[in-house]
Design a protein around this motif. Structure first.
Motif, PDB file in Angstrom:
ATOM      1  N   GLY A 157       0.820  -1.202   0.000  1.00 30.65           N
ATOM      2  CA  GLY A 157       0.000   0.000   0.000  1.00 30.65           C
ATOM      3  C   GLY A 157       0.855   1.253   0.000  1.00 30.65           C
ATOM      4  O   GLY A 157       2.090   1.195  -0.054  1.00 30.65           O
ATOM      5  N   PHE A 158       0.190   2.410   0.079  1.00 32.12           N
ATOM      6  CA  PHE A 158       0.902   3.688   0.057  1.00 32.12           C
ATOM      7  C   PHE A 158      -0.042   4.770   0.576  1.00 32.12           C
ATOM      8  O   PHE A 158      -1.268   4.586   0.627  1.00 32.12           O
ATOM      9  N   GLU A 159       0.540   5.873   0.967  1.00 28.26           N
ATOM     10  CA  GLU A 159      -0.223   7.063   1.325  1.00 28.26           C
ATOM     11  C   GLU A 159      -0.190   8.019   0.134  1.00 28.26           C
ATOM     12  O   GLU A 159       0.876   8.266  -0.434  1.00 28.26           O
ATOM     13  N   ASP A 160      -1.332   8.542  -0.237  1.00 27.34           N
ATOM     14  CA  ASP A 160      -1.372   9.474  -1.366  1.00 27.34           C
ATOM     15  C   ASP A 160      -0.549  10.720  -1.051  1.00 27.34           C
ATOM     16  O   ASP A 160      -0.686  11.318   0.027  1.00 27.34           O
ATOM     17  N   ARG A 161       0.296  11.092  -1.993  1.00 28.09           N
ATOM     18  CA  ARG A 161       1.131  12.275  -1.807  1.00 28.09           C
ATOM     19  C   ARG A 161       1.589  12.797  -3.165  1.00 28.09           C
ATOM     20  O   ARG A 161       1.492  12.108  -4.185  1.00 28.09           O
ATOM     21  N   TYR A 162       2.113  14.012  -3.155  1.00 30.06           N
ATOM     22  CA  TYR A 162       2.697  14.619  -4.351  1.00 30.06           C
ATOM     23  C   TYR A 162       4.212  14.581  -4.244  1.00 30.06           C
ATOM     24  O   TYR A 162       4.776  14.787  -3.164  1.00 30.06           O
ATOM     25  N   ARG A 163       4.866  14.328  -5.368  1.00 33.03           N
ATOM     26  CA  ARG A 163       6.336  14.305  -5.360  1.00 33.03           C
ATOM     27  C   ARG A 163       6.860  15.740  -5.389  1.00 33.03           C
ATOM     28  O   ARG A 163       6.195  16.669  -5.831  1.00 33.03           O
ATOM     29  N   GLY A 164       8.089  15.878  -4.909  1.00 30.54           N
ATOM     30  CA  GLY A 164       8.747  17.173  -4.929  1.00 30.54           C
ATOM     31  C   GLY A 164       9.672  17.295  -6.129  1.00 30.54           C
ATOM     32  O   GLY A 164       9.876  16.344  -6.892  1.00 30.54           O
ATOM     33  N   VAL A 165      10.260  18.475  -6.290  1.00 33.34           N
ATOM     34  CA  VAL A 165      11.127  18.722  -7.433  1.00 33.34           C
ATOM     35  C   VAL A 165      12.351  17.801  -7.457  1.00 33.34           C
ATOM     36  O   VAL A 165      12.708  17.288  -8.525  1.00 33.34           O
ATOM     37  N   PRO A 166      13.031  17.542  -6.323  1.00 31.19           N
ATOM     38  CA  PRO A 166      14.179  16.611  -6.390  1.00 31.19           C
ATOM     39  C   PRO A 166      13.803  15.234  -6.918  1.00 31.19           C
ATOM     40  O   PRO A 166      14.532  14.651  -7.727  1.00 31.19           O
ATOM     41  N   GLU A 167      12.644  14.701  -6.463  1.00 34.40           N
ATOM     42  CA  GLU A 167      12.199  13.414  -6.985  1.00 34.40           C
ATOM     43  C   GLU A 167      11.877  13.519  -8.475  1.00 34.40           C
ATOM     44  O   GLU A 167      12.247  12.646  -9.261  1.00 34.40           O
ATOM     45  N   GLU A 168      11.170  14.572  -8.845  1.00 43.58           N
ATOM     46  CA  GLU A 168      10.807  14.744 -10.246  1.00 43.58           C
ATOM     47  C   GLU A 168      12.037  14.806 -11.138  1.00 43.58           C
ATOM     48  O   GLU A 168      12.079  14.202 -12.220  1.00 43.58           O
ATOM     49  N   ILE A 190       6.497  13.275 -29.698  1.00 45.35           N
ATOM     50  CA  ILE A 190       6.794  14.563 -29.074  1.00 45.35           C
ATOM     51  C   ILE A 190       6.602  14.418 -27.572  1.00 45.35           C
ATOM     52  O   ILE A 190       5.558  13.953 -27.106  1.00 45.35           O
ATOM     53  N   ALA A 191       7.610  14.790 -26.818  1.00 47.00           N
ATOM     54  CA  ALA A 191       7.597  14.603 -25.368  1.00 47.00           C
ATOM     55  C   ALA A 191       7.028  15.834 -24.674  1.00 47.00           C
ATOM     56  O   ALA A 191       7.497  16.956 -24.888  1.00 47.00           O
ATOM     57  N   GLU A 192       6.028  15.602 -23.850  1.00 51.30           N
ATOM     58  CA  GLU A 192       5.457  16.663 -23.033  1.00 51.30           C
ATOM     59  C   GLU A 192       6.409  16.952 -21.877  1.00 51.30           C
ATOM     60  O   GLU A 192       6.899  16.036 -21.213  1.00 51.30           O
ATOM     61  N   LEU A 193       6.659  18.242 -21.627  1.00 50.62           N
ATOM     62  CA  LEU A 193       7.557  18.656 -20.553  1.00 50.62           C
ATOM     63  C   LEU A 193       6.792  19.483 -19.531  1.00 50.62           C
ATOM     64  O   LEU A 193       5.982  20.337 -19.894  1.00 50.62           O
ATOM     65  N   GLU A 194       7.050  19.227 -18.282  1.00 52.86           N
ATOM     66  CA  GLU A 194       6.410  19.975 -17.196  1.00 52.86           C
ATOM     67  C   GLU A 194       7.348  21.052 -16.686  1.00 52.86           C
ATOM     68  O   GLU A 194       8.498  20.771 -16.351  1.00 52.86           O
ATOM     69  N   THR A 195       6.857  22.291 -16.614  1.00 53.57           N
ATOM     70  CA  THR A 195       7.626  23.361 -15.976  1.00 53.57           C
ATOM     71  C   THR A 195       7.030  23.718 -14.621  1.00 53.57           C
ATOM     72  O   THR A 195       7.737  24.230 -13.755  1.00 53.57           O
ATOM     73  N   ARG A 217       9.545  24.117 -11.522  1.00 53.38           N
ATOM     74  CA  ARG A 217      10.818  23.402 -11.599  1.00 53.38           C
ATOM     75  C   ARG A 217      11.900  24.396 -12.010  1.00 53.38           C
ATOM     76  O   ARG A 217      11.666  25.233 -12.897  1.00 53.38           O
ATOM     77  N   PRO A 218      13.085  24.309 -11.446  1.00 51.63           N
ATOM     78  CA  PRO A 218      14.163  25.186 -11.900  1.00 51.63           C
ATOM     79  C   PRO A 218      14.582  24.809 -13.318  1.00 51.63           C
ATOM     80  O   PRO A 218      14.408  23.662 -13.741  1.00 51.63           O
ATOM     81  N   PRO A 219      15.134  25.765 -14.069  1.00 52.84           N
ATOM     82  CA  PRO A 219      15.514  25.470 -15.454  1.00 52.84           C
ATOM     83  C   PRO A 219      16.406  24.247 -15.596  1.00 52.84           C
ATOM     84  O   PRO A 219      16.233  23.451 -16.516  1.00 52.84           O
ATOM     85  N   GLU A 220      17.356  24.086 -14.673  1.00 49.88           N
ATOM     86  CA  GLU A 220      18.287  22.969 -14.806  1.00 49.88           C
ATOM     87  C   GLU A 220      17.593  21.620 -14.711  1.00 49.88           C
ATOM     88  O   GLU A 220      18.051  20.629 -15.295  1.00 49.88           O
ATOM     89  N   GLY A 250       8.708  32.757 -11.666  1.00 53.95           N
ATOM     90  CA  GLY A 250       8.452  34.002 -10.960  1.00 53.95           C
ATOM     91  C   GLY A 250       7.639  33.766  -9.704  1.00 53.95           C
ATOM     92  O   GLY A 250       7.778  32.754  -9.025  1.00 53.95           O
ATOM     93  N   ASP A 251       6.731  34.727  -9.429  1.00 53.06           N
ATOM     94  CA  ASP A 251       5.910  34.640  -8.229  1.00 53.06           C
ATOM     95  C   ASP A 251       4.594  33.917  -8.475  1.00 53.06           C
ATOM     96  O   ASP A 251       3.725  33.894  -7.607  1.00 53.06           O
TER      97      ASP A 251
END
Length: 572
Positions: A157-168, A190-195, A217-220, A250-251
């Motif tokens: 099993g698992f607990e529902d959660r959202y991943r963070g930027v390091p995991e992504e 064509i690959a979809e990219l998440e920003t 996500r940071p540019p890098e 940005g903000d």
């Protein structure tokens, strides 16, 4: 059954996704299967033991179902929250998804936007209901995080959660290998990219705010993902997974041109030979509230992208009453000003200087403009009335009459998802206005779409790298890779899967007719010759009879004489 990650066999089935800020129907591949594969690798599952199938591949080859049956873990990703009409693939229907669960011999888990509800995967669907479709687990947050935790917990099993930027960042690189198992790899993918995910605005019908405020996500991180995908043969990319590309880095609301410069410049540095770099969503309120920063951000995009790019504007409705009752963040006047600014800054064709304004004359270079706005209109929203349709038509007519260009007008009925303000009323309003909606949509196609398409892509415009997809009515149809590619019909039945350049010869409402470019009159068919403006049956016949021609100049001279003779004959 083993629970040691090193011994697990996993099958990922891609039923395709379509969200307000995410494409995943072929030729697109969404982030979900790639990130899920990366999460599994990060949890200890060897790459060689991870198999990826699209739902279309399962339909076409029954032997592939063995991978579903024999896997220790089946992960299904899919879900349509803004269904449309699709050419490159057919999204999974609920009965097919349930069959996956019944076939699975091991643990089964599903995730993606399917968590918002299950509806028919077709344009105009307006009702949804949540359904686990007989899977063992339903991930109600990030399916990739659920996959990691499920494996890490011994499939218990698992607990529902959202991943963070390091995991992504890790999972995006580690899961890039999955693209090599896609049927379209490498040439027509064509690959979809998440920003970013989330949105600072709270429109009544949209699922994007359920992710919270924007998280960038940071540019890098994005650039590293492009680097990994490029190493796996991907040459086409779409920055589609965000509510507003101008607000990137940005903000959450105001533009950040420097962050865009780092993002786009970084992508170009790691994939210098990329063939497509497009985007999707841009919030028009950002353009009008911060016009100078927005202009600079748009310039950055137009310097780095590839032609035919589209910035989809979520106007949703031009009716002030609907705007107020649904908390829509932009008025018709504000959206018009945003259309004007994007046209002025980026509505140029290759060879022209960004900022020189829209180019629609016959002397313009024969390519699509670099970046144009699109308009999204949603019907069935609270407060909608007969006047709402008239407001929308007046807005679109004004854009056309003022000489500006729209790359795409997307008109759809709302899908009422649980958890949104439209959950109780959206389907009812859409049903009440169904006939009015159909009439209005047809009128827009005839009075706006067709003349606008002629302005954006005049006769003679060349569309490079059109991939031929299917035959119909004696024609071959294909598309370029990109955000909202034009459907191109070519006379005759040509070999499918080939990629050719096409010159536009005629226009429909949202599609065009063309001929191979350059067209060789010594080899062209009668139908191809007749598709060229000014050439009728008689001239085409004369060209064929007088073949072969020894030089281009001889062909041009003969063609000029043939066309002139045919026009004289018509005048008589």
């Amino acid at each position: 059954m083993t629970t040691d990650p090193a011994d697990l066999s996993v099958t990922i089935v891609d039923g395709y996704v379509d969200e307000p800020a995410h494409f995943g129907v072929p030729p697109y591949i969404s982030t979900y299967p790639r990130y899920t594969a990366g999460a599994l690798v990060d949890a200890g599952v060897p790459r060689r033991q991870i198999t990826y199938h699209t739902i279309d591949a399962l339909r076409e080859d029954s032997a592939r179902w063995q991978d579903v049956e024999q896997a220790d873990l089946l992960v299904y990703v899919g879900g349509m929250t803004v269904p449309g009409k699709y050419v490159g693939g057919t999204p999974a229907e609920p009965d097919e998804v349930r069959k996956l669960a019944w076939t699975a011999g091991g643990t089964s888990m599903m995730g993606g936007p399917v968590r918002f509800g299950v509806g028919e995967a077709n344009e105009g669907a307006s009702e949804t209901a949540r359904d686990d479709l007989d899977f063992d687990f339903l991930a109600m947050a990030d399916v990739e995080a659920a996959a990691y935790d499920l494996v890490d917990n011994g499939l218990e099993g698992f607990e529902d959660r959202y991943r963070g930027v390091p995991e992504e960042t890790r999972w995006a690189r580690q899961g890039a290998f999955v693209v090599e198992q896609h049927p379209n790899h490498p040439d027509y993918l064509i690959a979809e990219l998440e920003t970013s995910r989330g949105c600072p605005y709270r429109c009544s019908f949209c699922t994007e705010p359920m992710y919270g405020d924007p998280d960038f996500r940071p540019p890098e991180s994005v650039v590293d993902e492009v680097d990994a995908l490029s190493d796996r043969g991907v040459a086409n990319f779409r920055l589609g997974r965000q509510a507003d590309i101008l607000a990137y880095g940005g903000d959450g609301k105001s533009p950040n041109p420097d962050a865009l410069r780092d993002l786009y410049g970084g992508i170009r540095s790691v994939a210098p030979d990329l063939e497509t770099l497009h985007l999707d969503n841009m919030n028009p309120i950002t353009v009008v509230e911060w016009p100078e920063k927005a202009r600079e951000g748009i310039r950055v995009i137009a310097e780095h992208n590839t032609p035919g790019d589209t910035a989809a504007f979520g106007l949703e409705s031009a009716d002030p009453l609907v705007q107020e009752e649904n908390n829509l963040n932009v008025s018709a006047e504000e959206c018009f000003q945003a259309v004007r600014i994007v046209n002025e800054v980026a509505g140029v064709r290759p060879g022209e200087e960004p900022g020189s304004g829209p180019s629609t004359g016959s002397d313009a270079p024969n390519r699509l403009p670099k970046l144009l706005p699109g308009i999204n209109l949603v019907h069935g929203l609270k407060g909608e009335r007969r006047e709402s349709f008239e407001h929308n038509k007046r807005f679109l007519q004004r854009v056309y009459d003022e000489g500006y260009m729209l790359r795409r007008i997307n008109i759809r009925q709302v899908m009422a998802f649980e958890g949104t303000d439209m959950a109780d009323t959206g389907a009812e309003i859409a049903k009440d206005h169904k006939q009015l909606f159909k009439q209005y949509k047809q009128e827009v196609r005839e009075t706006i779409d067709n003349p606008m398409l002629k302005r954006v892509a005049p006769v003679g415009t060349v569309l490079p790298n059109v991939t031929l997809e299917y035959h119909q009515d004696g024609k071959t149809f294909g598309r370029q890779l990109g955000t909202y590619p034009l459907l191109v019909g070519i006379p005759g039945e040509r070999e499918l899967g080939r990629t050719i350049d096409v010159a536009i010869t005629d226009h429909g409402y949202r599609s065009v007719t063309g001929v191979p470019y350059p067209l060789d009159p010594n080899a062209a068919s009668m139908d191809e010759l007749r598709a060229i403006p000014g050439i009728g049956r008689s001239t085409a016949g004369d060209i064929v009879v007088d073949r072969p021609y020894d030089s281009v100049e001889e062909i041009d001279d003969a063609l000029t004489q043939f066309v002139a003779a045919e026009r004289r004959q018509g005048a008589d």
